[in-house]
Scaffold this motif. Structure first.
Motif, PDB file in Angstrom:
ATOM      1  N   UNK A 105     -25.819 -29.310 -19.892  1.00  0.00           N
ATOM      2  CA  UNK A 105     -26.304 -28.075 -20.024  1.00  0.00           C
ATOM      3  C   UNK A 105     -24.895 -27.767 -20.260  1.00  0.00           C
ATOM      4  N   UNK A 106     -23.884 -26.828 -20.822  1.00  0.00           N
ATOM      5  CA  UNK A 106     -23.334 -25.603 -20.690  1.00  0.00           C
ATOM      6  C   UNK A 106     -23.550 -24.405 -20.278  1.00  0.00           C
ATOM      7  N   UNK A 107     -22.320 -24.237 -19.248  1.00  0.00           N
ATOM      8  CA  UNK A 107     -22.055 -23.346 -18.002  1.00  0.00           C
ATOM      9  C   UNK A 107     -21.409 -22.367 -17.684  1.00  0.00           C
ATOM     10  N   UNK A 108     -21.746 -20.794 -17.569  1.00  0.00           N
ATOM     11  CA  UNK A 108     -21.140 -19.542 -17.994  1.00  0.00           C
ATOM     12  C   UNK A 108     -21.328 -19.220 -16.151  1.00  0.00           C
ATOM     13  N   UNK A 109     -20.662 -19.323 -15.754  1.00  0.00           N
ATOM     14  CA  UNK A 109     -20.573 -19.669 -14.084  1.00  0.00           C
ATOM     15  C   UNK A 109     -20.240 -17.714 -13.452  1.00  0.00           C
ATOM     16  N   UNK A 110     -20.781 -17.297 -12.938  1.00  0.00           N
ATOM     17  CA  UNK A 110     -20.432 -16.035 -12.289  1.00  0.00           C
ATOM     18  C   UNK A 110     -19.129 -16.579 -11.509  1.00  0.00           C
ATOM     19  N   UNK A 111     -18.176 -15.049 -11.249  1.00  0.00           N
ATOM     20  CA  UNK A 111     -17.317 -14.976 -10.615  1.00  0.00           C
ATOM     21  C   UNK A 111     -17.613 -14.556  -9.039  1.00  0.00           C
ATOM     22  N   UNK A 112     -16.983 -15.532  -8.244  1.00  0.00           N
ATOM     23  CA  UNK A 112     -15.781 -16.246  -8.396  1.00  0.00           C
ATOM     24  C   UNK A 112     -16.502 -17.621  -8.889  1.00  0.00           C
ATOM     25  N   UNK A 113     -16.056 -18.241  -9.590  1.00  0.00           N
ATOM     26  CA  UNK A 113     -15.885 -19.611  -9.914  1.00  0.00           C
ATOM     27  C   UNK A 113     -16.629 -20.062  -8.783  1.00  0.00           C
ATOM     28  N   UNK A 114     -16.653 -20.229  -7.473  1.00  0.00           N
ATOM     29  CA  UNK A 114     -17.008 -20.880  -6.364  1.00  0.00           C
ATOM     30  C   UNK A 114     -16.374 -20.581  -5.470  1.00  0.00           C
ATOM     31  N   UNK A 115     -17.123 -21.023  -4.151  1.00  0.00           N
ATOM     32  CA  UNK A 115     -16.642 -21.002  -3.209  1.00  0.00           C
ATOM     33  C   UNK A 115     -15.031 -20.850  -2.907  1.00  0.00           C
ATOM     34  N   UNK A 116     -14.162 -22.337  -3.234  1.00  0.00           N
ATOM     35  CA  UNK A 116     -12.742 -22.224  -3.134  1.00  0.00           C
ATOM     36  C   UNK A 116     -12.588 -23.460  -3.791  1.00  0.00           C
ATOM     37  N   UNK A 117     -11.281 -23.744  -3.704  1.00  0.00           N
ATOM     38  CA  UNK A 117     -11.213 -24.105  -5.085  1.00  0.00           C
ATOM     39  C   UNK A 117     -10.981 -25.372  -5.223  1.00  0.00           C
ATOM     40  N   UNK A 118     -11.087 -26.283  -3.899  1.00  0.00           N
ATOM     41  CA  UNK A 118     -11.549 -27.847  -4.242  1.00  0.00           C
ATOM     42  C   UNK A 118     -12.783 -28.006  -4.631  1.00  0.00           C
ATOM     43  N   UNK A 119     -13.653 -26.852  -4.776  1.00  0.00           N
ATOM     44  CA  UNK A 119     -15.256 -26.948  -5.171  1.00  0.00           C
ATOM     45  C   UNK A 119     -15.450 -26.694  -7.400  1.00  0.00           C
ATOM     46  N   UNK A 120     -14.157 -25.449  -7.166  1.00  0.00           N
ATOM     47  CA  UNK A 120     -13.844 -25.251  -8.537  1.00  0.00           C
ATOM     48  C   UNK A 120     -13.584 -26.875  -9.673  1.00  0.00           C
ATOM     49  N   UNK A 121     -12.901 -27.644  -8.731  1.00  0.00           N
ATOM     50  CA  UNK A 121     -11.841 -28.781  -9.770  1.00  0.00           C
ATOM     51  C   UNK A 121     -12.762 -29.361  -9.550  1.00  0.00           C
ATOM     52  N   UNK A 122     -14.386 -29.273  -8.580  1.00  0.00           N
ATOM     53  CA  UNK A 122     -15.076 -30.881  -9.053  1.00  0.00           C
ATOM     54  C   UNK A 122     -15.662 -30.158  -9.567  1.00  0.00           C
ATOM     55  N   UNK A 123     -15.930 -28.728 -10.402  1.00  0.00           N
ATOM     56  CA  UNK A 123     -16.525 -28.601 -11.373  1.00  0.00           C
ATOM     57  C   UNK A 123     -16.162 -28.873 -12.564  1.00  0.00           C
ATOM     58  N   UNK A 124     -15.302 -28.109 -12.729  1.00  0.00           N
ATOM     59  CA  UNK A 124     -13.911 -28.719 -13.715  1.00  0.00           C
ATOM     60  C   UNK A 124     -14.061 -29.737 -13.908  1.00  0.00           C
ATOM     61  N   UNK A 125     -13.888 -30.807 -13.291  1.00  0.00           N
ATOM     62  CA  UNK A 125     -13.919 -32.304 -13.323  1.00  0.00           C
ATOM     63  C   UNK A 125     -15.252 -32.447 -13.747  1.00  0.00           C
ATOM     64  N   UNK A 126     -16.391 -32.291 -13.208  1.00  0.00           N
ATOM     65  CA  UNK A 126     -17.604 -32.745 -13.703  1.00  0.00           C
ATOM     66  C   UNK A 126     -17.663 -32.220 -15.573  1.00  0.00           C
ATOM     67  N   UNK A 127     -17.502 -31.048 -15.716  1.00  0.00           N
ATOM     68  CA  UNK A 127     -17.615 -30.967 -17.325  1.00  0.00           C
ATOM     69  C   UNK A 127     -16.638 -31.639 -17.714  1.00  0.00           C
ATOM     70  N   UNK A 128     -15.479 -31.896 -17.730  1.00  0.00           N
ATOM     71  CA  UNK A 128     -14.634 -32.546 -18.422  1.00  0.00           C
ATOM     72  C   UNK A 128     -15.282 -33.789 -18.839  1.00  0.00           C
ATOM     73  N   UNK A 129     -15.272 -34.445 -17.390  1.00  0.00           N
ATOM     74  CA  UNK A 129     -16.474 -36.038 -17.517  1.00  0.00           C
ATOM     75  C   UNK A 129     -17.461 -36.366 -18.684  1.00  0.00           C
TER      76      UNK A 129
END
Length: 341
Positions: A105-129
């Motif tokens: 499922x596509x996601x629209x995630x409220x700001x802030x996108x995650x607690x920190x950059x590492x979490x955000x990067x994991x979400x971005x990587x999962x979405x791209x994969x």
């Protein structure tokens, strides 16, 4: 001659193809989102999910939503849901976004996108994969006024930009049970309020070369107030956020040949005042006012999904991660760490 504002190129939110939305974690911002989407788009909110079935049912009844479920997994697995809007506390965003992505499922995630950059990067990587669209719900980026500002900057209407000012402060009575004051829920001013001026500075200036921050903490250890200077090349952004007082919530961009003032709250549909050597011009707020402007982010994501795109050109995932990297550095300097980091 009075300086002129360009015409916003933002599409009418009613033009976006209708999709079926599921709301994950009902609450105040979710209610504002559903109201905006229902009034100004053809999107349909068809389901709401909460850990509490009673809460989901109450929200569904209040907003005319046909289905309520008592778990997040049931929401993201619902075949009648095309896209998921995540409105939970910051601490839960990454896990829940990945839950939705794993369900395709596509996601629209409220700001802030995650607690920190590492979490955000994991979400971005999962979405791209997975090839699944994911976008931060930084609604300011999708407002018509933001496109007007982007055109002014691209056209050099202000000359070389030197200074960005922005603040976001609200007064909240101290409540240890509130997500704003709870370290476990990634509380504090930065992720809830400060993300707006920080994202605005990123929009205008790009990635900072240097960050200087100072602030005060609550007894529980989350940031109560933070003042920041972000330096990019020869330009500086001076920003402030606080839970301790209601501030003007205005913003401005100043350059060598002009300045642009954005009335408060600058992150919502606001008045723009452009001053150059030719004079001063004022652009009134867009007709879709206040939090009803949330309709634009929903319409933008719906159009991306219909077009087969996986990221927004207006707010790419790399910039979302970069903004959180800036916030990580600010938190390091003021001494804020969330449990489990």
């Amino acid at each position: 001659m009075t300086p002129a504002f360009p015409t916003a190129r933002t599409p009418n939110p009613l033009d976006a193809p209708p999709l079926r939305w599921g709301v994950l974690a009902p609450g105040r911002i979710a209610a504002a989102f559903v109201t905006a989407v229902s009034r100004y788009t053809r999107q349909r909110v068809v389901a709401v999910g909460s850990r509490s079935l009673d809460r989901a049912q109450s929200f569904a009844a209040a907003h005319g939503i046909e289905r309520a479920v008592g778990s997040y997994a049931a929401l993201v697995d619902d075949p009648a849901v095309d896209v998921v809007y995540i409105a939970s506390p910051h601490s839960e965003h990454a896990t829940q976004a990945q839950l939705a992505i794993s369900a395709g499922k596509p996601v629209l995630v409220e700001k802030a996108f995650a607690r920190n950059a590492a979490e955000a990067q994991r979400v971005a990587a999962a979405a791209r994969d997975a090839g699944v669209p994911a976008m931060e719900a930084m609604w300011t980026r999708f407002l018509p006024q933001t496109d007007v500002i982007a055109q002014l900057l691209a056209d050099g209407a202000l000359g070389e930009v030197t200074t960005v000012l922005a603040d976001h402060g609200q007064y909240f009575t101290h409540d240890p049970q509130s997500r704003l004051f709870a370290p476990a829920l990634a509380g504090g001013a930065l992720l809830d309020l400060g993300v707006y001026p920080i994202s605005f500075a990123s929009f205008v200036l790009g990635a900072p070369d240097a960050v200087v921050a100072t602030g005060s903490l609550t007894d529980a250890g989350v940031d109560a107030q933070v003042s920041m200077t972000l330096v990019t090349g020869s330009a500086q952004a001076c920003l402030n956020t606080t839970l301790l007082a209601r501030t003007p919530t205005t913003a401005s961009i100043s350059g060598t040949t002009g300045s642009l003032e954005i009335s408060g709250p600058f992150y919502a549909p606001a008045t723009l005042a452009l001053t150059t050597a030719d004079g001063r011009s004022v652009r009134p707020p867009d007709p879709i006012a206040g939090h009803l402007g949330l309709c634009h982010e929903a319409a933008h994501l719906a159009q991306l999904i219909a077009d087969g795109a996986t990221e927004s050109p207006l707010l790419p995932l790399d910039e979302t991660v970069r903004t959180l990297r800036t916030i990580d550095e600010i938190r390091r300097q003021v001494g804020v760490t969330y449990p489990g980091e």
